[in-house]
Design a protein around this motif. Structure first.
Motif, PDB file in Angstrom:
ATOM      1  N   ASN A  49      46.208  -5.235  35.729  1.00 54.16           N
ATOM      2  CA  ASN A  49      46.658  -4.401  36.828  1.00 54.16           C
ATOM      3  C   ASN A  49      47.930  -3.664  36.444  1.00 54.16           C
ATOM      4  O   ASN A  49      48.281  -3.611  35.273  1.00 54.16           O
ATOM      5  CB  ASN A  49      46.796  -5.230  38.116  1.00 54.16           C
ATOM      6  N   SER A  53      44.736  -9.452  37.537  1.00 53.30           N
ATOM      7  CA  SER A  53      44.100  -9.823  38.795  1.00 53.30           C
ATOM      8  C   SER A  53      42.842 -10.585  38.409  1.00 53.30           C
ATOM      9  O   SER A  53      42.213 -10.292  37.392  1.00 53.30           O
ATOM     10  CB  SER A  53      43.751  -8.583  39.610  1.00 53.30           C
ATOM     11  N   THR A  80      45.096 -10.793  43.562  1.00 57.19           N
ATOM     12  CA  THR A  80      45.718  -9.634  42.924  1.00 57.19           C
ATOM     13  C   THR A  80      46.786 -10.012  41.916  1.00 57.19           C
ATOM     14  O   THR A  80      47.002  -9.272  40.966  1.00 57.19           O
ATOM     15  CB  THR A  80      46.380  -8.691  43.949  1.00 57.19           C
ATOM     16  N   VAL A 108      41.921  -2.971  40.179  1.00 53.49           N
ATOM     17  CA  VAL A 108      41.895  -4.061  41.162  1.00 53.49           C
ATOM     18  C   VAL A 108      40.884  -3.747  42.261  1.00 53.49           C
ATOM     19  O   VAL A 108      40.154  -4.637  42.702  1.00 53.49           O
ATOM     20  CB  VAL A 108      43.302  -4.331  41.742  1.00 53.49           C
ATOM     21  N   LEU A 143      39.923 -11.551  49.632  1.00 52.68           N
ATOM     22  CA  LEU A 143      40.934 -10.940  48.785  1.00 52.68           C
ATOM     23  C   LEU A 143      42.255 -11.606  49.109  1.00 52.68           C
ATOM     24  O   LEU A 143      42.687 -11.608  50.268  1.00 52.68           O
ATOM     25  CB  LEU A 143      41.032  -9.434  49.040  1.00 52.68           C
ATOM     26  N   SER A 198      46.043 -11.202  48.418  1.00 49.87           N
ATOM     27  CA  SER A 198      46.918 -10.132  47.937  1.00 49.87           C
ATOM     28  C   SER A 198      48.380 -10.449  48.157  1.00 49.87           C
ATOM     29  O   SER A 198      48.760 -11.028  49.168  1.00 49.87           O
ATOM     30  CB  SER A 198      46.587  -8.828  48.664  1.00 49.87           C
ATOM     31  N   GLU A 199      49.190 -10.000  47.227  1.00 49.69           N
ATOM     32  CA  GLU A 199      50.636 -10.028  47.412  1.00 49.69           C
ATOM     33  C   GLU A 199      51.038  -8.952  48.407  1.00 49.69           C
ATOM     34  O   GLU A 199      50.245  -8.056  48.719  1.00 49.69           O
ATOM     35  CB  GLU A 199      51.337  -9.792  46.063  1.00 49.69           C
ATOM     36  N   VAL A 227      48.216  -2.659  50.859  1.00 48.61           N
ATOM     37  CA  VAL A 227      47.364  -3.848  50.959  1.00 48.61           C
ATOM     38  C   VAL A 227      46.146  -3.511  51.821  1.00 48.61           C
ATOM     39  O   VAL A 227      45.005  -3.834  51.463  1.00 48.61           O
ATOM     40  CB  VAL A 227      48.140  -5.045  51.541  1.00 48.61           C
ATOM     41  N   LEU A 251      43.790  -1.224  49.883  1.00 46.55           N
ATOM     42  CA  LEU A 251      43.063  -1.982  48.855  1.00 46.55           C
ATOM     43  C   LEU A 251      41.910  -2.756  49.486  1.00 46.55           C
ATOM     44  O   LEU A 251      40.775  -2.718  48.986  1.00 46.55           O
ATOM     45  CB  LEU A 251      44.014  -2.943  48.133  1.00 46.55           C
ATOM     46  N   LEU A 261      40.910 -10.712  54.274  1.00 45.57           N
ATOM     47  CA  LEU A 261      42.159 -10.521  53.534  1.00 45.57           C
ATOM     48  C   LEU A 261      43.100 -11.676  53.833  1.00 45.57           C
ATOM     49  O   LEU A 261      43.337 -12.000  54.998  1.00 45.57           O
ATOM     50  CB  LEU A 261      42.808  -9.193  53.955  1.00 45.57           C
ATOM     51  N   VAL A 286      46.974 -12.678  52.863  1.00 50.10           N
ATOM     52  CA  VAL A 286      48.209 -12.148  52.289  1.00 50.10           C
ATOM     53  C   VAL A 286      49.093 -13.316  51.901  1.00 50.10           C
ATOM     54  O   VAL A 286      49.337 -14.229  52.701  1.00 50.10           O
ATOM     55  CB  VAL A 286      48.926 -11.225  53.291  1.00 50.10           C
TER      56      VAL A 286
END
Length: 153
Positions: A11, A30, A43, A52, A62, A64-65, A105, A108, A117, A119
């Protein structure tokens, strides 16, 4: 684990002013895990990345940061750290280009068509989570969870 497959995609986290360090020494990945009953993509640290998006395409989850660039930059400037002004500018640029703000985010998650999702690696104060959730929701209509220690999904 039987029936588990993993894939990785480089990434954008280590891109520095359009250049990348030697990928044998520094690379941010990722990861996608294909399990018998679901697919999970993580991610890691990344900025917006088509690699990604492709890796996460149609995943069940997913992970994700997320970052709040002004808040994180402010923390770097607190008296206990006292980053020099040039270092503060470099840090702010790094945070903005190589991490994901809430809107990114959401983009994505939407672009990749994920079903859920989660986070994590939340670089923002808890008081900003409602605003982050709204920013994500402007782009992604699926379920969103902000992870906390010991959660399971």
């Amino acid at each position: 684990m039987s029936g588990c497959a993993a894939r990785a995609a480089a990434n954008s986290h280590y891109l520095m002013n359009g250049h990348s360090p030697d990928p044998r020494q520094a690379q941010s990945l990722s990861l996608r895990f294909e399990l018998p009953d679901r697919s999970i993509v993580m991610t890691g640290d990344t900025g917006p990345s088509e690699a990604v998006v492709a890796l996460a395409r149609d995943a069940d989850v997913l992970v994700s940061e997320i970052i709040d660039v002004p808040e994180t930059t402010l923390i770097c400037g607190q008296p206990i750290r006292r980053f020099p002004e040039a270092a503060m500018a470099a840090a702010a640029a790094h945070f903005a280009e190589q991490h994901l703000i809430a809107a990114e985010v959401g983009k994505l998650a939407q672009s990749s068509g994920v079903k859920r999702l989660v986070v994590t690696h939340i670089a923002m104060p808890r008081s900003s989570l409602k605003a982050a959730r709204r920013a994500i929701a402007r782009h992604y209509k699926g379920p969103v969870d902000f992870a906390e220690d010991l959660n399971s999904f």
